[in-house]
Design a protein around this motif. Structure first.
Motif, short mmCIF file in Angstrom:
data_model
loop_
_atom_site.label_atom_id
_atom_site.label_comp_id
_atom_site.label_asym_id
_atom_site.label_seq_id
_atom_site.Cartn_x
_atom_site.Cartn_y
_atom_site.Cartn_z
N VAL A 157 0.85 -1.38 -0.22
CA VAL A 157 0.11 0.09 -0.06
C VAL A 157 0.82 1.10 -0.06
O VAL A 157 2.23 1.14 0.71
N ARG A 183 4.80 5.79 -11.54
CA ARG A 183 3.68 6.62 -11.30
C ARG A 183 4.26 7.92 -11.09
O ARG A 183 5.50 8.12 -10.52
N THR A 241 -3.21 4.15 -2.43
CA THR A 241 -3.60 3.06 -3.55
C THR A 241 -2.71 1.70 -2.94
O THR A 241 -1.67 1.85 -2.22
N SER A 242 -3.23 0.66 -3.51
CA SER A 242 -2.25 -0.46 -3.48
C SER A 242 -1.56 -0.62 -4.80
O SER A 242 -2.31 -0.53 -5.79
N LEU A 243 -0.34 -1.47 -4.71
CA LEU A 243 0.12 -1.66 -5.92
C LEU A 243 1.31 -2.78 -5.92
O LEU A 243 1.48 -3.36 -4.52
#
Length: 111
Positions: free
Chosen positions: A16, A71, A38-40
């Protein structure tokens, strides 16, 4: 510098992304908490561990490099979480300048 290429299966850690958020403490100051962005998926590679003597107690500092898909919203001071572990982002860069990946140098926070 050559192009960096990974097997997609190497991005196997679900993390996260958290950003710092200030909250007024009612006395003119603020406390800093973290909010999930966000999660990634990522690839985590341990780099080093060192022990410092602080006030008679050993403090261990562990560093990692964390590979992410590129990102635009990642900056130093944010952190990545995996379960109860937290990795503070100290720097983020595009390792081959293609806009595909980010390489983050992180310090693991002690629990």
């Amino acid at each position: 510098m050559g192009l960096i290429d990974f097997d997609p299966g190497q991005f196997s850690a679900r993390l996260v992304l958290e950003k710092p958020v200030e909250t007024a403490d009612g006395q003119g100051g603020a406390t800093i908490g973290h909010e999930v962005v966000t999660s990634l998926w990522a690839r985590i590679e341990p780099l080093s561990a060192s022990v410092e003597d602080m006030a008679g107690a050993g403090r261990v500092t562990i560093t990692h490099q964390v590979w992410l898909h590129s990102r635009a919203d990642i900056a130093a001071g944010m952190r990545l979480g995996k379960g109860t572990r937290r990795f503070v982002i100290e720097s983020a860069r595009d390792p081959d300048e293609t806009g595909r990946f980010l390489l983050c140098r992180c310090r693991e926070e002690a629990q």
